[in-house]
Design an enzyme around this catalytic site. Structure first.
Site, PDB file in Angstrom:
ATOM      1  CD1 TRP A 164      -2.113   0.328  17.576  1.00 26.25           C
ATOM      2  CD2 TRP A 164      -3.737   1.333  18.734  1.00 26.25           C
ATOM      3  NE1 TRP A 164      -3.173   0.527  16.729  1.00 26.25           N
ATOM      4  CE2 TRP A 164      -4.190   1.142  17.414  1.00 26.25           C
ATOM      5  CE3 TRP A 164      -4.606   1.966  19.653  1.00 26.25           C
ATOM      6  CZ2 TRP A 164      -5.448   1.544  16.982  1.00 26.25           C
ATOM      7  CZ3 TRP A 164      -5.856   2.360  19.215  1.00 26.25           C
ATOM      8  CH2 TRP A 164      -6.265   2.155  17.888  1.00 26.25           C
ATOM      9  CG  ASP A 171      -5.525  -3.823  10.353  1.00 31.45           C
ATOM     10  OD1 ASP A 171      -6.270  -3.193  11.108  1.00 31.45           O
ATOM     11  OD2 ASP A 171      -5.220  -3.430   9.205  1.00 31.45           O
ATOM     12  CD  GLN A 219      -0.351  -2.806  10.668  1.00 33.10           C
ATOM     13  OE1 GLN A 219      -0.411  -1.612  10.408  1.00 33.10           O
ATOM     14  NE2 GLN A 219       0.658  -3.566  10.286  1.00 33.10           N
ATOM     15  CG  PHE A 255       0.354   0.673   6.922  1.00 33.46           C
ATOM     16  CD1 PHE A 255       0.997   1.150   8.049  1.00 33.46           C
ATOM     17  CD2 PHE A 255      -0.559   1.517   6.289  1.00 33.46           C
ATOM     18  CE1 PHE A 255       0.745   2.433   8.548  1.00 33.46           C
ATOM     19  CE2 PHE A 255      -0.826   2.789   6.780  1.00 33.46           C
ATOM     20  CZ  PHE A 255      -0.180   3.251   7.908  1.00 33.46           C
ATOM     21  CG  ASP A 289      -4.299  -3.070   4.109  1.00 31.76           C
ATOM     22  OD1 ASP A 289      -3.247  -2.618   4.596  1.00 31.76           O
ATOM     23  OD2 ASP A 289      -5.404  -2.497   4.228  1.00 31.76           O
ATOM     24  CD  GLU A 326      -8.688   0.800   5.820  1.00 37.39           C
ATOM     25  OE1 GLU A 326      -7.814   1.675   5.855  1.00 37.39           O
ATOM     26  OE2 GLU A 326      -9.355   0.487   6.818  1.00 37.39           O
ATOM     27  CD1 TRP A 340     -10.211   1.306  11.480  1.00 36.66           C
ATOM     28  CD2 TRP A 340      -8.771   2.369  12.812  1.00 36.66           C
ATOM     29  NE1 TRP A 340      -8.978   0.756  11.283  1.00 36.66           N
ATOM     30  CE2 TRP A 340      -8.074   1.382  12.088  1.00 36.66           C
ATOM     31  CE3 TRP A 340      -8.074   3.161  13.726  1.00 36.66           C
ATOM     32  CZ2 TRP A 340      -6.709   1.175  12.243  1.00 36.66           C
ATOM     33  CZ3 TRP A 340      -6.714   2.951  13.883  1.00 36.66           C
ATOM     34  CH2 TRP A 340      -6.045   1.976  13.144  1.00 36.66           C
TER      35      TRP A 340
HETATM   36  C1  FRU Z   1      -6.983  -1.058   8.577  1.00 36.99           C
HETATM   37  C2  FRU Z   1      -5.743  -0.243   8.297  1.00 36.99           C
HETATM   38  C3  FRU Z   1      -5.029  -0.811   7.085  1.00 36.99           C
HETATM   39  C4  FRU Z   1      -3.624  -0.352   7.290  1.00 36.99           C
HETATM   40  C5  FRU Z   1      -3.469  -0.460   8.789  1.00 36.99           C
HETATM   41  C6  FRU Z   1      -2.551   0.553   9.409  1.00 36.99           C
HETATM   42  O1  FRU Z   1      -7.366  -1.112   9.889  1.00 36.99           O
HETATM   43  O2  FRU Z   1      -6.078   1.104   8.117  1.00 36.99           O
HETATM   44  O3  FRU Z   1      -5.596  -0.434   5.856  1.00 36.99           O
HETATM   45  O4  FRU Z   1      -2.691  -1.145   6.618  1.00 36.99           O
HETATM   46  O5  FRU Z   1      -4.772  -0.323   9.332  1.00 36.99           O
HETATM   47  O6  FRU Z   1      -2.307   0.282  10.744  1.00 36.99           O
END
Ligand code: FRU
Length: 518
Positions: A31, A34, A50, A93, A154, A209, A292
């Site tokens: 998976w 970000d 991520q 994160f 972030d 975010e 999401w």
């Molecule tokens: C945004 C988020 C960020 C966080 C990350 C976690 O898509 O929720 O705020 O750092 O994804 O995977």
């Protein structure tokens, strides 16, 4: 020591390449969400993301790592960060990167469920191996009545006049308003809280975010990804767009004087974009080409999530424009003669010879005065199509993915339960124009449409059958008049560890290219 992607290979495989992109960035398996740490370091572009390498579902976040000389051809590097410290054991994160004294610093959020989020630093001498600082966590959430004590994530770091600044995503203590917090540092390790740089002033998101910050064409631009927003009457739990303000940051007060909220993409899929500056001074943005709280059908194939193409940002009269970076022209297959048509009109549904494909680029200028209403169907077959429609009378442009192939559903963000079919139609208003310029990027499971030099952009994921590759132009009011219509087939920009021959020599014949891909 960083785990190599080959060690992790043992766990997971991409089982079918039907939706695996040819030239967009995606994880080798598992998976991704970000973009992280997008930067130019020691002559190369580094892009992190991520990453949950063990499963095609979100899980404890690692940082995947890709590198490129030219923003077109990329290669995977070993995982840069994994969650292995008390302050980040729930996940490393999102965060950003900056070079200082020849070293590359990653500043990211350490997540531990049930604890306030905090920021950490990892350092590298070579852009390959990263060591977490003994000083971590280097930044905790400020104790302030106006700042939520838990959501604090972030960081985007940059340098200005010899000092370092970081903007961090936050919300108010009452959970009602998203905000961006500004911090200042001399050395990247010791940070002072400077200000609440900007805040939701009404329907601009209840949590902000992934804030990002850039100086573009003499203006400052604050980018962020809002949660909980009402867009055109659609209220969704975790919305779905990347937003930005153009303005001026006062470095004395830390206050960002800003204009109206702008959406960086009006399609279905674009979140958490990150920017970096190229050596020649352009600001380039890449976002997560997903959202999401919707299904990711490719997870059944062993991977989930991909990135947008790199886009160059400009500000004209306070409005943000984004266009595909010119470097992507390198991906145009030299072994296939592009279709380059000039001054063509059609009065019935038409498929031009050679204008088709699952990984291609269309560059069109259409006489909008003469072509009053028309549609363009891509990834089309007898049963599937993704349709763009222009209607000059109302100056509207519509993207309809309701017949694209495998349809997707909104899912409950918390437990993954299906809620309802996802939206399939986006209609936007365009500024009236004599010429309609469309720049379209098609890949195996995505479509990105840049309208009128990036005044508007619409992006979406698609899940068509592999063989749906036609492109059909249909006049809906007499004729379509093209000043130009160009179609290029695009090369593989990203080799895949499991799928043989996903990187071909630029001189390989097209038949060979197609026969070696699954
Ligand atoms: C945004 C988020 C960020 C966080 C990350 C976690 O898509 O929720 O705020 O750092 O994804 O995977």
């Amino acid at each position: 020591m960083a785990e190599t992607i080959h060690e992790i290979n043992a766990f997971s495989k991409v089982t079918d390449a039907r939706w695996y992109p040819r030239y967009h960035l995606a994880p080798p398996y598992g998976w991704c969400n970000d973009p992280n740490g997008f930067c130019f370091y020691k002559g190369q572009y580094h892009f992190f993301y991520q990453y949950h390498p063990y499963d095609a579902q979100w899980g404890p976040m690692h940082w995947g790592h890709l590198v490129s000389d030219d923003l077109a051809y990329w290669k995977h590097l070993p995982i840069a960060l994994k969650p292995d410290r008390p302050y980040d054991e729930g996940g490393c994160f999102t965060g950003s990167a900056i070079e200082k004294d020849g070293k590359l610093y990653l500043m990211y959020t350490g997540n531990v469920p049930g604890q306030p989020q905090r920021q950490a630093i990892a350092v590298s001498n070579d852009g390959l191996n990263f060591e977490k600082s003994d000083l971590n966590p280097i930044l905790e959430v400020p104790q302030d009545d106006e700042i939520h004590g838990g959501d604090f994530r972030d960081p985007k770091v940059w340098e200005h006049d010899g000092k370092y600044y970081a903007v961090i995503g936050s919300k108010t203590r009452d959970d009602l308003h998203g905000q961006a917090l500004l911090f200042e540092s001399e050395d990247l390790f010791h940070w002072d809280f400077k200000s609440i740089m900007a805040r939701d002033e009404g329907n601009e998101g209840k949590m902000w975010e992934c804030p990002n910050f850039a100086h573009v064409d003499g203006c400052d631009v604050l980018i962020y990804s809002p949660m909980d927003m009402d867009i055109d009457g659609r209220i969704v739990y975790h919305d779905k767009h990347s937003a930005a303000f153009v303005g001026t940051l006062d470095y004395e007060t830390g206050i960002f004087d800003r204009g109206e909220l702008q959406l960086l993409d009006r399609g279905f899929d674009m979140y958490a974009p990150q920017v970096t500056e190229t050596p020649d001074g352009r600001t380039i943005m890449i976002g997560w080409l997903d959202m999401w709280a919707v299904e990711m059908p490719e997870a059944t194939d062993g991977w989930a999530g991909m990135m947008s193409i790199p886009r160059e940002l400009h500000v004209r009269d306070g409005k943000i424009f984004s266009t595909p970076v010119k470097e992507l022209e390198q991906l145009r297959l030299r072994t296939w003669k592009p279709v380059l048509l000039k001054d063509v009109s059609i009065d019935a549904a038409t498929q031009f010879e050679g204008v088709e494909g699952e990984a291609c680029e269309l560059v069109m200028t259409i006489d909008a005065a003469a072509s009053k209403k028309f549609s363009i169907a891509v990834r089309a077959s007898e049963t599937e199509q993704t349709v763009m429609t222009f209607d000059g009378a109302s100056s509207t442009f519509t993207l309809d993915r309701s017949k694209s192939g495998r349809l997707i559903h909104e899912i409950d963000f918390k437990n993954g339960d299906i809620i309802k079919p996802a939206d399939n139609v986006r209609e936007i208003k365009l500024e009236p124009c004599d010429k309609l310029k469309l720049h379209v990027f098609i890949d195996r499971s995505s479509l990105e449409v840049f309208i009128n030099d990036g005044a508007e952009v619409l992006s979406t994921r698609l899940y068509p059958t592999r063989t749906s590759q036609s492109i059909i132009f249909t006049p809906l009011d007499e004729i379509i008049v093209f000043d130009e219509l160009n179609c290029y087939k695009l090369d593989f920009g990203l080799p895949h560890p499991h799928i043989p021959n996903t990187r071909v020599d630029k001189n390989t014949a097209l038949d060979e290219v197609l026969s070696t891909t699954k």
